[in-house]
Motif scaffolding. Structure first.
Motif, PDB file in Angstrom:
ATOM      1  N   PHE A 217      35.746  29.743  44.107  1.00  0.00           N
ATOM      2  CA  PHE A 217      37.221  29.509  44.211  1.00  0.00           C
ATOM      3  C   PHE A 217      37.779  28.336  43.304  1.00  0.00           C
ATOM      4  CE2 PHE A 217      36.699  31.818  47.906  1.00  0.00           C
ATOM      5  CZ  PHE A 217      38.114  32.367  48.296  1.00  0.00           C
ATOM      6  N   ALA A 218      36.583  27.904  42.160  1.00  0.00           N
ATOM      7  CA  ALA A 218      37.205  27.276  41.240  1.00  0.00           C
ATOM      8  C   ALA A 218      37.261  27.845  39.952  1.00  0.00           C
ATOM      9  CB  ALA A 218      36.216  25.823  41.030  1.00  0.00           C
ATOM     10  N   SER A 219      37.145  29.126  40.300  1.00  0.00           N
ATOM     11  CA  SER A 219      37.191  30.190  39.002  1.00  0.00           C
ATOM     12  C   SER A 219      38.254  31.038  39.354  1.00  0.00           C
ATOM     13  CB  SER A 219      35.950  31.053  39.168  1.00  0.00           C
ATOM     14  OG  SER A 219      36.110  31.840  40.006  1.00  0.00           O
ATOM     15  N   ALA A 220      38.452  31.949  38.125  1.00  0.00           N
ATOM     16  CA  ALA A 220      39.743  32.785  38.297  1.00  0.00           C
ATOM     17  C   ALA A 220      39.817  33.598  39.381  1.00  0.00           C
ATOM     18  CB  ALA A 220      39.848  33.560  37.127  1.00  0.00           C
ATOM     19  N   ARG A 298      46.367  43.743  33.647  1.00  0.00           N
ATOM     20  CA  ARG A 298      47.913  44.915  33.491  1.00  0.00           C
ATOM     21  C   ARG A 298      47.805  46.001  34.543  1.00  0.00           C
ATOM     22  NH1 ARG A 298      49.875  45.148  28.848  1.00  0.00           N
ATOM     23  NH2 ARG A 298      48.401  43.957  27.718  1.00  0.00           N
ATOM     24  N   GLY A 299      46.552  46.551  34.821  1.00  0.00           N
ATOM     25  CA  GLY A 299      46.658  47.464  35.840  1.00  0.00           C
ATOM     26  C   GLY A 299      47.407  46.998  37.091  1.00  0.00           C
ATOM     27  N   LEU A 300      46.829  46.012  37.571  1.00  0.00           N
ATOM     28  CA  LEU A 300      47.470  45.257  38.884  1.00  0.00           C
ATOM     29  C   LEU A 300      48.960  45.253  38.708  1.00  0.00           C
ATOM     30  CD1 LEU A 300      44.733  42.767  39.581  1.00  0.00           C
ATOM     31  CD2 LEU A 300      45.212  44.685  41.114  1.00  0.00           C
ATOM     32  N   ALA A 301      49.470  44.378  37.585  1.00  0.00           N
ATOM     33  CA  ALA A 301      50.711  44.047  37.289  1.00  0.00           C
ATOM     34  C   ALA A 301      51.729  45.504  37.321  1.00  0.00           C
ATOM     35  CB  ALA A 301      50.950  43.393  36.301  1.00  0.00           C
ATOM     36  N   ALA A 302      51.219  46.540  36.828  1.00  0.00           N
ATOM     37  CA  ALA A 302      52.090  47.674  36.717  1.00  0.00           C
ATOM     38  C   ALA A 302      51.920  48.330  38.215  1.00  0.00           C
ATOM     39  CB  ALA A 302      51.367  48.649  35.740  1.00  0.00           C
ATOM     40  N   SER A 303      50.814  48.274  38.910  1.00  0.00           N
ATOM     41  CA  SER A 303      50.738  48.980  40.473  1.00  0.00           C
ATOM     42  C   SER A 303      51.579  48.239  41.170  1.00  0.00           C
ATOM     43  CB  SER A 303      49.140  49.006  40.607  1.00  0.00           C
ATOM     44  OG  SER A 303      48.501  49.562  39.942  1.00  0.00           O
ATOM     45  N   ILE A 339      45.864  51.476  43.177  1.00  0.00           N
ATOM     46  CA  ILE A 339      45.675  50.059  42.990  1.00  0.00           C
ATOM     47  C   ILE A 339      44.291  49.544  43.310  1.00  0.00           C
ATOM     48  CG2 ILE A 339      46.873  49.202  45.036  1.00  0.00           C
ATOM     49  CD1 ILE A 339      48.006  46.828  43.457  1.00  0.00           C
ATOM     50  N   GLN A 340      43.631  50.220  44.247  1.00  0.00           N
ATOM     51  CA  GLN A 340      42.384  49.915  44.680  1.00  0.00           C
ATOM     52  C   GLN A 340      41.519  49.604  43.670  1.00  0.00           C
ATOM     53  OE1 GLN A 340      41.745  51.768  48.394  1.00  0.00           O
ATOM     54  NE2 GLN A 340      43.249  50.855  49.504  1.00  0.00           N
ATOM     55  N   PRO A 341      41.133  50.812  42.690  1.00  0.00           N
ATOM     56  CA  PRO A 341      40.202  50.486  41.911  1.00  0.00           C
ATOM     57  C   PRO A 341      40.474  49.245  40.971  1.00  0.00           C
ATOM     58  CG  PRO A 341      40.708  52.883  41.999  1.00  0.00           C
ATOM     59  CD  PRO A 341      41.630  52.126  42.919  1.00  0.00           C
ATOM     60  N   PHE A 342      41.803  49.100  40.779  1.00  0.00           N
ATOM     61  CA  PHE A 342      42.128  47.791  39.540  1.00  0.00           C
ATOM     62  C   PHE A 342      41.589  46.530  40.181  1.00  0.00           C
ATOM     63  CE2 PHE A 342      44.993  51.008  38.027  1.00  0.00           C
ATOM     64  CZ  PHE A 342      44.691  50.863  36.840  1.00  0.00           C
ATOM     65  N   TYR A 343      41.897  46.153  41.559  1.00  0.00           N
ATOM     66  CA  TYR A 343      41.595  45.115  42.134  1.00  0.00           C
ATOM     67  C   TYR A 343      40.082  44.986  42.343  1.00  0.00           C
ATOM     68  CZ  TYR A 343      41.423  46.573  47.060  1.00  0.00           C
ATOM     69  OH  TYR A 343      41.238  47.121  48.258  1.00  0.00           O
ATOM     70  N   GLN A 344      39.349  46.118  42.617  1.00  0.00           N
ATOM     71  CA  GLN A 344      37.933  46.082  42.926  1.00  0.00           C
ATOM     72  C   GLN A 344      37.191  45.754  41.596  1.00  0.00           C
ATOM     73  OE1 GLN A 344      37.408  50.202  44.432  1.00  0.00           O
ATOM     74  NE2 GLN A 344      38.066  49.475  46.569  1.00  0.00           N
ATOM     75  N   ASN A 345      37.874  46.274  40.462  1.00  0.00           N
ATOM     76  CA  ASN A 345      36.997  46.103  39.098  1.00  0.00           C
ATOM     77  C   ASN A 345      37.446  44.735  38.851  1.00  0.00           C
ATOM     78  OD1 ASN A 345      35.928  47.062  36.557  1.00  0.00           O
ATOM     79  ND2 ASN A 345      37.708  46.577  35.926  1.00  0.00           N
ATOM     80  N   ALA A 346      38.779  44.083  39.225  1.00  0.00           N
ATOM     81  CA  ALA A 346      38.764  42.664  38.981  1.00  0.00           C
ATOM     82  C   ALA A 346      37.846  41.828  39.273  1.00  0.00           C
ATOM     83  CB  ALA A 346      40.257  42.226  39.324  1.00  0.00           C
ATOM     84  N   VAL A 347      37.598  42.105  40.338  1.00  0.00           N
ATOM     85  CA  VAL A 347      36.623  41.228  41.210  1.00  0.00           C
ATOM     86  C   VAL A 347      35.060  41.224  40.285  1.00  0.00           C
ATOM     87  CG1 VAL A 347      35.015  40.693  43.372  1.00  0.00           C
ATOM     88  CG2 VAL A 347      37.340  41.329  43.406  1.00  0.00           C
ATOM     89  N   ALA A 348      35.037  42.350  39.790  1.00  0.00           N
ATOM     90  CA  ALA A 348      33.662  42.413  38.977  1.00  0.00           C
ATOM     91  C   ALA A 348      33.769  41.868  37.782  1.00  0.00           C
ATOM     92  CB  ALA A 348      33.205  44.007  39.019  1.00  0.00           C
ATOM     93  N   VAL A 349      34.804  41.831  37.128  1.00  0.00           N
ATOM     94  CA  VAL A 349      35.131  41.296  35.900  1.00  0.00           C
ATOM     95  C   VAL A 349      35.179  39.666  35.783  1.00  0.00           C
ATOM     96  CG1 VAL A 349      36.781  40.979  33.927  1.00  0.00           C
ATOM     97  CG2 VAL A 349      36.410  43.030  34.957  1.00  0.00           C
ATOM     98  N   SER A 405      50.745  39.361  36.639  1.00  0.00           N
ATOM     99  CA  SER A 405      51.480  39.050  35.221  1.00  0.00           C
ATOM    100  C   SER A 405      51.180  37.903  34.706  1.00  0.00           C
ATOM    101  CB  SER A 405      52.934  39.196  35.263  1.00  0.00           C
ATOM    102  OG  SER A 405      53.253  40.316  35.639  1.00  0.00           O
ATOM    103  N   ALA A 406      50.891  36.974  35.418  1.00  0.00           N
ATOM    104  CA  ALA A 406      50.679  35.340  35.204  1.00  0.00           C
ATOM    105  C   ALA A 406      49.000  35.735  34.839  1.00  0.00           C
ATOM    106  CB  ALA A 406      50.733  34.529  36.159  1.00  0.00           C
ATOM    107  N   LEU A 407      48.272  36.428  35.295  1.00  0.00           N
ATOM    108  CA  LEU A 407      46.910  36.340  35.080  1.00  0.00           C
ATOM    109  C   LEU A 407      46.795  37.370  33.641  1.00  0.00           C
ATOM    110  CD1 LEU A 407      44.233  35.954  36.209  1.00  0.00           C
ATOM    111  CD2 LEU A 407      44.194  38.412  37.068  1.00  0.00           C
ATOM    112  N   LEU A 408      47.553  38.126  33.574  1.00  0.00           N
ATOM    113  CA  LEU A 408      47.515  38.925  32.123  1.00  0.00           C
ATOM    114  C   LEU A 408      47.991  38.085  31.179  1.00  0.00           C
ATOM    115  CD1 LEU A 408      47.723  41.746  30.888  1.00  0.00           C
ATOM    116  CD2 LEU A 408      50.193  41.833  31.393  1.00  0.00           C
ATOM    117  N   PHE A 409      48.677  37.249  31.195  1.00  0.00           N
ATOM    118  CA  PHE A 409      49.031  36.191  30.160  1.00  0.00           C
ATOM    119  C   PHE A 409      48.370  35.081  30.039  1.00  0.00           C
ATOM    120  CE2 PHE A 409      53.126  38.863  30.459  1.00  0.00           C
ATOM    121  CZ  PHE A 409      53.047  39.296  29.353  1.00  0.00           C
ATOM    122  N   GLY A 410      47.244  35.049  30.695  1.00  0.00           N
ATOM    123  CA  GLY A 410      46.374  33.948  30.430  1.00  0.00           C
ATOM    124  C   GLY A 410      46.039  32.850  31.676  1.00  0.00           C
ATOM    125  N   LEU A 411      46.713  33.138  32.695  1.00  0.00           N
ATOM    126  CA  LEU A 411      46.438  32.192  33.745  1.00  0.00           C
ATOM    127  C   LEU A 411      44.967  31.853  34.134  1.00  0.00           C
ATOM    128  CD1 LEU A 411      47.866  30.361  36.043  1.00  0.00           C
ATOM    129  CD2 LEU A 411      47.579  32.285  37.635  1.00  0.00           C
TER     130      LEU A 411
END
Length: 428
Positions: A217-220, A298-303, A339-349, A405-411
């Motif tokens: 939780f100290a990470s993204a 990007r996938g999460l923001a669009a979804s 939207i589900q594959p995008f957040y599942q992949n986000a965890v892996a990334v 969107s904040a994550l997309l722009f570098g949060l």
């Protein structure tokens, strides 16, 4: 690109398990009506008993993730399959003692054993599969198959069989899948072999758990967790109350159905709802194929942006005719599950391979645990008006869109000094 042998083996194993988790999950409400008549108890008591089964399903995701990291995801999934099946056998046996409290024990056992699947299954895919996006897609589709088939099979069998016989029959596919899983062979860390330092049998002490959680939780991942929680609030609120909303619409109440269906109190709104779930399979597949081409944020923001528009669209469309309602439900079903594959992949990334089970444990604590709060919130707001209900649901997706969107722009750079997703996926 065709899946390699290891990917295919993991895909088959996890797809079967995912379908069965939701096969059992969605058959339980069908039994609820029968138990009301069978045990001559109040709706409140039966509702409480069913809630006892669903509560561990969300709460147990975090312990499930910890156990997956410690003992390996395959062992956890096999225990899940066997446990869910034996739980339904126990439900069938409850008819012998003729007690609603025996039903409660069976449901608690089901919830506890089912809870470990999502963190274990997704951890296995994320560490063992090379073509992660494709397998995430097929895995999601399998879940939708279980969601749709569970209530249909249970309701159909209850027409001709006693409920305890139906409960026992529903356990059979789970036992078959357990036997298959025992024979399945694959490398659970084939995709991240160079990144994994600890083996699955390495114990995770309480201090290590606290340390790993603090690091996580100290990470993204902290951002991803909140994003998933908002998705869970949207998902659970819409799927819980949409059948009731559809059933009350004049355009649907005016549909004439065959006398044979009226005999069993078949609701046309139920078919529209199940059709929505079936369309969701397409959303899972398309999004899964895009996972390796589109950055997770990007996938999460669009979804989220699309889901916001769809929630607000229900306000005017529910007052229109049948065709616009069905069309909107179809589009909604597609994007709700896309939207589900995008957040599942986000965890892996955004997480390390060594803590993948723990990561997905927290993810599904947010999805199913925090997400369940929208059942209470949605019920209260729906009592005021449908407009306020859809506005509240849209607010969840707006917040998810803002964070994505904040994550997309570098949060995430606040945590890492550089974008954690850089180079992982692009639109090129």
């Amino acid at each position: 690109m065709a899946l390699n042998a290891n990917d295919r083996s993991i895909a088959t194993f996890t797809m079967a398990a995912h379908a069965l988790v939701h096969w059992f999950e969605t058959s339980i409400p069908i039994f609820l009506v029968v138990w009301l008549a069978e045990f001559d108890v109040s709706v409140a008591l039966v509702g409480f008993v069913v809630a006892l089964g669903y509560a561990p399903f969300g709460i147990g995701a975090l312990p499930g993730g910890i156990l997956a990291d410690r003992y390996g995801p395959k062992r956890l999934i096999l225990c899940c399959l066997l446990g869910m099946s034996l739980s339904f056998v126990a439900l069938a046996g409850a008819s012998v003692v003729d007690s609603i409290y025996a039903i409660a024990i069976g449901l608690v056992l089901w919830g506890a054993t089912a809870s470990v699947y999502h963190p274990a299954g997704l951890a296995l895919i994320s560490t063992g599969v090379d073509d992660r996006g494709t397998v995430f897609a097929w895995h999601g589709i399998a879940g939708n198959v279980g969601i749709a088939l569970g209530p249909f099979v249970a309701a159909t069998l209850l027409i001709v069989l006693e409920w305890h016989v139906v409960a026992a029959l529903l356990a059979v596919p789970g036992l078959v899948a357990t036997l298959y899983g025992l024979r399945a062979t694959f490398d659970p860390v084939a995709a991240v072999a160079d990144d994994v330092d600890a083996g699955p049998d390495d114990a995770l002490s309480l201090p290590e758990l606290v340390s790993s959680t603090r690091t996580l939780f100290a990470s993204a991942f902290a951002i991803i967790f909140v994003i998933v929680a908002f998705e869970g609030l949207y998902y659970r609120g819409m799927l819980t109350y949409l059948p009731e909303i559809l059933d009350g619409l004049g355009a649907i109440q005016g549909i004439e159905i065959a006398p044979a269906l009226e005999r069993y109190d078949i609701d046309p709104a139920f078919y529209i709802y199940v059709g929505l779930l079936v369309v969701g399979m397409g959303g899972q597949y398309v999004a899964g194929k895009l996972v390796d081409r589109v950055a997770p944020a990007r996938g999460l923001a669009a979804s989220f942006a699309i889901l916001t528009a769809l929630a607000l669209a229900f306000v005017p469309v529910t007052g229109m005719g049948l065709v616009p309602i069905v069309a909107l439900c179809g589009v909604f079903g597609f994007f709700l599950f896309a939207i589900q594959p995008f957040y599942q992949n986000a965890v892996a990334v955004y997480t390390g391979a060594d803590s993948r089970g723990l990561s997905y444990g927290y993810t599904y604590l947010g999805e199913f645990g925090i997400g369940a709060a929208s059942i209470a919130v949605g019920g209260f707001v729906l009592g005021i008006s449908q407009t306020w209900f859809f506005a509240t649901i849209a607010a969840f997706s707006i917040l998810g869109a803002v964070l994505s969107s904040a994550l997309l722009f570098g949060l995430d750079r606040l945590y890492t000094g550089e974008s954690a997703a850089a180079g992982q996926a692009t639109d090129d």
